[in-house]
Motif scaffolding. Structure first.
Motif: not given
Length: 152
Positions: A26-30, A32-34, A96, A94
């Motif tokens: 789960y990359p930090k850029e996504r 919230k969406e994840s 993040a 993640t």
């Protein structure tokens, strides 16, 4: 023949190791969406997610948070556990920089009731590794019941 098999085994091993380290699930850029997608797709729970520095906040509106004795209903307990599992999966997989996550469960029928759960990500890791007991882990998280919340 033995050298060929050893060489081939070495090539397969190097390829396997190099392909498994592709990056975070789960990359930090996504982030919230994840969390939103995981809660929705796996547990049919709608949540809102925001990040504040190194803290991820998850808001979950429920129609049946507490019963008349101010105990969590079985349905609310199950949904909260599902959300906790989803958030835990994401923050542990993640890139993040998350130190805490905060889950805010709010009763939409009785807006004066709210349950807040705050967990330290390093403690989550430590309990999974067996470095601290579940009892100690329970002492390290915050669970707060608010009967007149200030935010929604």
């Amino acid at each position: 023949m033995r050298a060929r098999i050893t060489g081939l085994s070495l090539v397969v091993m190097v390829m396997t190791v190099s392909l498994t380290g592709c990056g975070p699930t789960y990359p930090k850029e996504r982030l919230k969406e994840s969390i939103i997608r995981l809660c929705k797709n796996e547990y049919k729970v709608d949540v809102k997610v925001r990040a504040f520095g190194k803290t991820v906040a998850i808001y979950i509106p429920l129609e049946d948070l507490m019963d008349f004795s101010f105990a969590l209903t079985p349905a609310a307990t199950e949904k909260l556990n599902d959300v906790i599992m989803s958030v835990t999966r994401v923050v542990l997989s993640t890139d993040a920089d998350c130190d805490f996550y905060c889950i805010i469960a709010h009763d939409v029928r009785v807006p004066e009731i709210q349950v807040i759960i705050i967990k330290y990500v390093d403690d989550v890791k430590r309990v999974f590794l067996g470095d601290i007991s579940r009892g100690e882990f329970g002492k390290r998280m915050i669970i707060d019941v608010r009967l007149n919340p200030q935010s929604q």
